[in-house]
Enzyme design. Structure first.
Site, PDB file in Angstrom:
ATOM      1  N   TYR A 132      -2.927  -0.522   8.031  1.00  0.00           N
ATOM      2  CA  TYR A 132      -3.764  -1.615   7.539  1.00  0.00           C
ATOM      3  C   TYR A 132      -2.956  -2.571   6.674  1.00  0.00           C
ATOM      4  O   TYR A 132      -3.024  -3.793   6.845  1.00  0.00           O
ATOM      5  CB  TYR A 132      -4.943  -1.064   6.741  1.00  0.00           C
ATOM      6  CG  TYR A 132      -5.794  -2.159   6.115  1.00  0.00           C
ATOM      7  CD1 TYR A 132      -6.691  -2.881   6.883  1.00  0.00           C
ATOM      8  CD2 TYR A 132      -5.677  -2.477   4.765  1.00  0.00           C
ATOM      9  CE1 TYR A 132      -7.457  -3.902   6.326  1.00  0.00           C
ATOM     10  CE2 TYR A 132      -6.441  -3.483   4.194  1.00  0.00           C
ATOM     11  CZ  TYR A 132      -7.325  -4.188   4.983  1.00  0.00           C
ATOM     12  OH  TYR A 132      -8.074  -5.198   4.435  1.00  0.00           O
ATOM     13  N   SER A 161      -5.344  -9.717   2.595  1.00  0.00           N
ATOM     14  CA  SER A 161      -5.653  -8.644   1.641  1.00  0.00           C
ATOM     15  C   SER A 161      -4.462  -8.458   0.727  1.00  0.00           C
ATOM     16  O   SER A 161      -3.306  -8.649   1.148  1.00  0.00           O
ATOM     17  CB  SER A 161      -5.929  -7.326   2.373  1.00  0.00           C
ATOM     18  OG  SER A 161      -5.978  -6.242   1.459  1.00  0.00           O
TER      19      SER A 161
END
Length: 246
Positions: A158, A145
């Site tokens: 995250y 990501s």
């Protein structure tokens, strides 16, 4: 690497990017194991659609954060299709926590995100590696990501977990060479259910991107398939984000 007649395991393969990857690989002639943890109906529907279109697919349940479940899933996949040639480590979870709210980033949340997003990818890679080596080669793509590049994401744990995925990719590329290639595809904003309830925020973002569009799951799926096919590449972190991080 020609994907036709290969067997691919796609974790989190019934929804979002994973679903698009399952369809893309099946369209290129691969047999697909559609892994799911809780999204049974979606995974079974994905496998059913592939079968209806003349492909080969099966849905298998496993929580990737549990090594015993991962090993059992890979054994079942190999019993069904004979082996595993390709792995797409797509399964991930997040918690939406403001970046400056450090108190809400509890130890339990850190553990949950690292167990699935990082250790889960390692468990899957470790489980399939012996099959790939016996076959004389294989390929793995981890889904990272841009949060792991920029430090900004749905939560601080995250973002850090995805930075760890990028590091895991490089370490696995070294550990599994020369037989197995390991790369990482790094999406920016993608129109999936992760934006549920925040669709207006997603629409406001699009005009600010260089390409002025939010990526579709199919955009990411095509890059993942291409990375699996590319035999002269390993240990690479490939960003697909419509210019979001430039």
């Amino acid at each position: 690497m020609e994907l036709r007649n290969k067997t691919a395991l796609v974790t989190g393969g019934g929804t979002g990017i994973g679903r698009a990857v399952s369809f893309e690989l099946a369209g290129r002639g691969a047999a697909v194991i559609v892994n799911y943890s809780r999204s049974q109906a979606e995974a079974e529907e994905t496998a059913r659609r592939i079968l209806e279109e003349g492909g080969r697919a099966i849905a298998l349940q496993a929580d990737v954060s549990r090594d015993d479940e991962v090993r059992a899933m890979v054994r079942s996949a190999a019993e069904h299709f004979g082996t595993v040639d390709l792995l797409v480590n797509n399964a991930s979870v997040t918690r939406h926590i403001p970046m400056d709210d450090l108190e809400s980033a509890t130890g339990e949340i850190w553990d949950e995100l690292f167990d699935v997003n990082v250790k889960g990818m390692f468990f899957c890679a470790r489980a399939v590696a012996p099959f790939m080596k016996r076959n004389g080669g294989g390929a793995i793509v981890n889904v990272g990501s841009i949060a792991g590049r920029t430090g900004l994401g749905s939560s601080l744990p995250y973002a850090v977990s995805k930075a760890a995925v990028h590091g895991l990719t490089k370490s696995l590329a070294r550990a599994l060479s020369p037989d197995i290639r390991v790369n990482c595809v790094v999406p920016g904003a993608v129109a999936t259910r992760w934006w549920a309830g925040r669709e207006e925020q997603m629409r406001r973002l699009a005009p600010n991107l260089l390409l002025q569009r939010i990526s579709a799951p199919e955009d990411i799926a095509r890059m993942i398939a291409s990375a699996l096919e590319q035999e002269a590449m390993t240990g690479q972190i490939i960003t697909v984000d419509s210019g979001q991080t430039l």
